[in-house]
Enzyme design. Structure first.
Site, PDB file in Angstrom:
ATOM      1  N   GLU A 105       6.721   5.134  13.679  1.00 64.62           N
ATOM      2  CA  GLU A 105       5.303   5.093  14.038  1.00 64.62           C
ATOM      3  C   GLU A 105       5.143   5.320  15.535  1.00 64.62           C
ATOM      4  O   GLU A 105       6.009   4.912  16.323  1.00 64.62           O
ATOM      5  CB  GLU A 105       4.710   3.727  13.687  1.00 64.62           C
ATOM      6  CG  GLU A 105       4.779   3.408  12.208  1.00 64.62           C
ATOM      7  CD  GLU A 105       4.058   2.108  11.890  1.00 64.62           C
ATOM      8  OE1 GLU A 105       2.920   2.173  11.435  1.00 64.62           O
ATOM      9  OE2 GLU A 105       4.638   1.030  12.122  1.00 64.62           O
ATOM     10  N   LYS A 111       0.541   5.663  -2.089  1.00 63.98           N
ATOM     11  CA  LYS A 111       0.682   7.007  -1.521  1.00 63.98           C
ATOM     12  C   LYS A 111       1.228   7.952  -2.593  1.00 63.98           C
ATOM     13  O   LYS A 111       2.231   7.655  -3.233  1.00 63.98           O
ATOM     14  CB  LYS A 111       1.647   6.978  -0.318  1.00 63.98           C
ATOM     15  CG  LYS A 111       1.128   6.140   0.861  1.00 63.98           C
ATOM     16  CD  LYS A 111       2.109   6.186   2.024  1.00 63.98           C
ATOM     17  CE  LYS A 111       1.808   5.135   3.078  1.00 63.98           C
ATOM     18  NZ  LYS A 111       0.692   5.413   3.963  1.00 63.98           N
ATOM     19  N   HIS A 143       7.666  -2.032   2.534  1.00 61.22           N
ATOM     20  CA  HIS A 143       7.502  -0.572   2.514  1.00 61.22           C
ATOM     21  C   HIS A 143       8.838   0.185   2.402  1.00 61.22           C
ATOM     22  O   HIS A 143       8.981   1.095   1.594  1.00 61.22           O
ATOM     23  CB  HIS A 143       6.759  -0.108   3.764  1.00 61.22           C
ATOM     24  CG  HIS A 143       5.450  -0.805   3.992  1.00 61.22           C
ATOM     25  ND1 HIS A 143       4.673  -1.257   2.956  1.00 61.22           N
ATOM     26  CD2 HIS A 143       4.788  -1.150   5.126  1.00 61.22           C
ATOM     27  CE1 HIS A 143       3.578  -1.826   3.444  1.00 61.22           C
ATOM     28  NE2 HIS A 143       3.635  -1.775   4.765  1.00 61.22           N
ATOM     29  N   HIS A 186       0.818  -1.221   0.000  1.00 63.08           N
ATOM     30  CA  HIS A 186       0.000   0.000   0.000  1.00 63.08           C
ATOM     31  C   HIS A 186       0.853   1.272   0.000  1.00 63.08           C
ATOM     32  O   HIS A 186       0.338   2.349  -0.268  1.00 63.08           O
ATOM     33  CB  HIS A 186      -1.013  -0.017   1.148  1.00 63.08           C
ATOM     34  CG  HIS A 186      -0.443   0.318   2.495  1.00 63.08           C
ATOM     35  ND1 HIS A 186       0.201  -0.593   3.287  1.00 63.08           N
ATOM     36  CD2 HIS A 186      -0.415   1.478   3.172  1.00 63.08           C
ATOM     37  CE1 HIS A 186       0.587   0.006   4.401  1.00 63.08           C
ATOM     38  NE2 HIS A 186       0.230   1.259   4.370  1.00 63.08           N
TER      39      HIS A 186
HETATM   40  C1  BG6 Z   1       1.441  -2.297   7.486  1.00 58.32           C
HETATM   41  C2  BG6 Z   1       2.146  -2.949   8.649  1.00 58.32           C
HETATM   42  O1  BG6 Z   1       1.764  -2.961   6.292  1.00 58.32           O
HETATM   43  O2  BG6 Z   1       1.863  -0.939   7.394  1.00 58.32           O
HETATM   44  C3  BG6 Z   1       1.837  -2.191   9.931  1.00 58.32           C
HETATM   45  O3  BG6 Z   1       1.710  -4.291   8.771  1.00 58.32           O
HETATM   46  C4  BG6 Z   1       2.188  -0.730   9.780  1.00 58.32           C
HETATM   47  O4  BG6 Z   1       2.530  -2.762  11.029  1.00 58.32           O
HETATM   48  C5  BG6 Z   1       1.549  -0.148   8.518  1.00 58.32           C
HETATM   49  O5  BG6 Z   1       1.719  -0.038  10.932  1.00 58.32           O
HETATM   50  C6  BG6 Z   1       2.055   1.261   8.250  1.00 58.32           C
HETATM   51  O6  BG6 Z   1       1.317   1.832   7.209  1.00 58.32           O
HETATM   52  P1  BG6 Z   1       1.089   3.399   7.142  1.00 58.32           P
HETATM   53  O7  BG6 Z   1       0.362   3.613   5.855  1.00 58.32           O
HETATM   54  O8  BG6 Z   1       0.293   3.774   8.356  1.00 58.32           O
HETATM   55  O9  BG6 Z   1       2.456   4.018   7.173  1.00 58.32           O
END
Ligand code: BG6
Length: 505
Positions: A231, A197, A255, A193
């Site tokens: 985070e 963004k 990511h 995902h």
């Molecule tokens: C997810 C992870 O893929 O991405 C999570 O499993 C994480 O642990 C999240 O918190 C972070 O996504 P974003 O979009 O909030 O940065």
């Protein structure tokens, strides 16, 4: 303010969208609000239907009511009742379990019925929003039920696979093998995902739509790169998943490596899926493979202890629900990586990511080399501000260049200043979940923002040395940090040894 330009946007072919894991969290929180947003921006096909698939014994009405409620809770824009009604009218539920023989017969019959009723022309997207253990069995069952076959000139069939894609190189290869025994690579859309963004996609535009940066984008001008995904959230209710996974697997090969590959890849010859994905895979493949000793020396892993995040008390990771009290799973990782190619030889890439930190911040910071000497006698080179270009991914969406300027006044004094671009100052952001672009792209058959098999495997290959050595040393090298801080001091030492330091969170 520049308005979003929707002219020239392709309308997707008619299709049926089949969601496995239809009663789960992901469907409720993200997929349904995303489908609603696509409907609200007129980006769904004219002929469109949704079938939810799950193990639970539900009627289509129960299912629909659940999703209406979920949309009420998780929609990212005000819900127009008529529009929601139109979307939900085309929605039904099928109970199916891939482990039971013949269980997909009902799905097959429903698909044919829905395709006929909603004139979706046989085009199908199967979205696997299930736990990863379900991916291979579902695809095999779809294959056995002949629901995913394609013929020349006939309808298309695509499968979206959520993350995590495997847990290491071996399991990712095995999963690719299973999927590719039923599907062609161009039918598989592996989801990350982060690629949904806008700020992540913009890395490509920044680099390749501007002549000014590319000449500087190499070892001659760049000192090092820092990639941060910090985070404030802790493991919350995800203890069982997280304790078996850890931050390295949860965040890095997916990511963080998306960010790294977009920053470090060579310019693709064309802006199309094949060329872009080839360059991304290539650069991941060029990440140095460390020996055990190097992997230990160039990594830090830690788990958080009790603390306070945003004014709230957080219990230590090992006290969290569904986490083993003797867990050695990491909630924080910092790595120093090298990319073995001409562009990046000798330029370290420092990556860090963790939970329960002092701030939520994702960014890529490019540190340019310092001026070779300072002719300003009162300000030696070491005291000049460091030239950082910061690509803010979230929540500070924008780009910042930090450089030196004269402080006004009769004396020669130099101070660090910022040149700043903020998305919000120029573009009106459509309210989104981040999944809209990805679902839309799959509907129009554009795989650029999805992961190809080789890139996924190259990513796992690059983290393999860390997985291996951490497994061997068990909990021995696990550091700690208090929740609500910037992470362990060992991570500072990782850069400190090179005479560098992390940017503030
Ligand atoms: C997810 C992870 O893929 O991405 C999570 O499993 C994480 O642990 C999240 O918190 C972070 O996504 P974003 O979009 O909030 O940065």
């Amino acid at each position: 303010m520049i308005q979003t330009d929707t002219s020239g946007v392709r309308r997707p072919d008619p299709c049926c969208f089949v969601i496995f894991g239809a009663t789960g969290d992901l469907t409720q929180r993200l997929l349904v609000p995303a489908l609603y947003n696509l409907a609200a921006t007129n980006l769904l096909p004219d002929h469109f239907a949704v079938i939810g698939v799950g193990r639970a014994d539900l009627t289509s009405d129960d299912f629909r009511n659940g999703l209406v409620e979920a949309l009420g809770k998780f929609a990212t824009r005000p819900v127009d009742r008529e529009l929601a009604k139109k979307l939900f009218n085309n929605l039904s539920y099928v109970q199916a379990d891939p482990s039971l023989d013949g269980s997909f017969d009902t799905l097959c019959a429903r698909l044919l019925d829905v395709e006929d009723r909603y004139r979706t022309q046989g085009n199908r997207i199967f979205y696997l929003a299930t736990p990863p253990a379900g991916f291979a069995p579902i695809v095999k069952a779809l294959g056995a039920a002949k629901l995913v076959g394609e013929e020349d000139g006939g309808p298309w069939r695509r499968v979206i696979v959520e993350k995590p894609f495997g847990t290491d190189l071996g399991s990712a290869r095995a999963l690719n093998g299973d999927l590719l025994s039923v599907l062609d690579e161009d039918q598989i859309y592996r989801m990350d995902h982060y690629l949904g963004k806008e700020t992540v996609q913009n890395i490509t535009m920044l680099r390749f739509a501007n002549g000014v940066f590319e000449p500087l984008w190499n070892r001659n001008h760049i000192d090092h790169v820092q990639i941060t995904v910090a985070e404030t959230v802790n493991v919350e209710r995800r203890g069982a998943f997280f304790d078996a996974t850890g931050t390295l697997r949860d965040m890095v090969p997916n990511h963080l490596f998306q960010l790294l590959s977009l920053v470090a890849m060579e310019p693709p010859s064309r802006f199309e899926a094949g060329a872009v994905r080839a360059e991304k895979a290539e650069v991941l493949d060029a990440i140095s493979h460390y020996t055990d000793e190097q992997a230990l020396a160039n990594s830090v892993r830690a788990s958080y202890g009790a603390g306070t995040v945003n004014g709230e008390t957080v219990v230590g990771y090992r006290e969290a629900p569904d986490v083993s009290p003797t867990s050695t799973t990491e909630t924080y990782v910092a790595l120093k990586l090298h990319i073995d190619n001409w562009r990046w030889a000798g330029v370290p890439f420092y990556l860090r990511t963790g939970k329960a930190l002092s701030a939520r911040k994702s960014e890529v910071a490019i540190k340019f080399k310092a001026a070779p000497f300072s002719m300003f006698r009162e300000t030696p080179v070491e005291r000049l501000a460091q030239n950082f270009m910061v690509l803010g991914i979230q929540p500070d969406e924008g780009i910042r260049l930090h450089f030196n300027a004269k402080v006004p006044g009769p004396a020669i004094r130099i101070g660090g200043v910022d040149m700043r671009f903020k998305y919000a100052d120029f573009f009106e952001a459509a309210p989104s979940t981040g999944y809209e672009t990805l679902i839309y792209d799959c509907m129009i058959g554009d795989a650029m923002l999805f992961q190809r098999a080789d890139a996924v495997e190259a990513g796992w290959c690059a983290v393999e040395p860390f997985q291996r050595v951490w497994r061997e040393t068990k909990g021995a090298g696990l550091a700690t940090y208090a929740a609500g801080t910037n992470g362990p001091s060992e991570a500072d030492a990782l850069l400190g040894r090179d005479g560098r330091s992390w940017r503030h969170l």
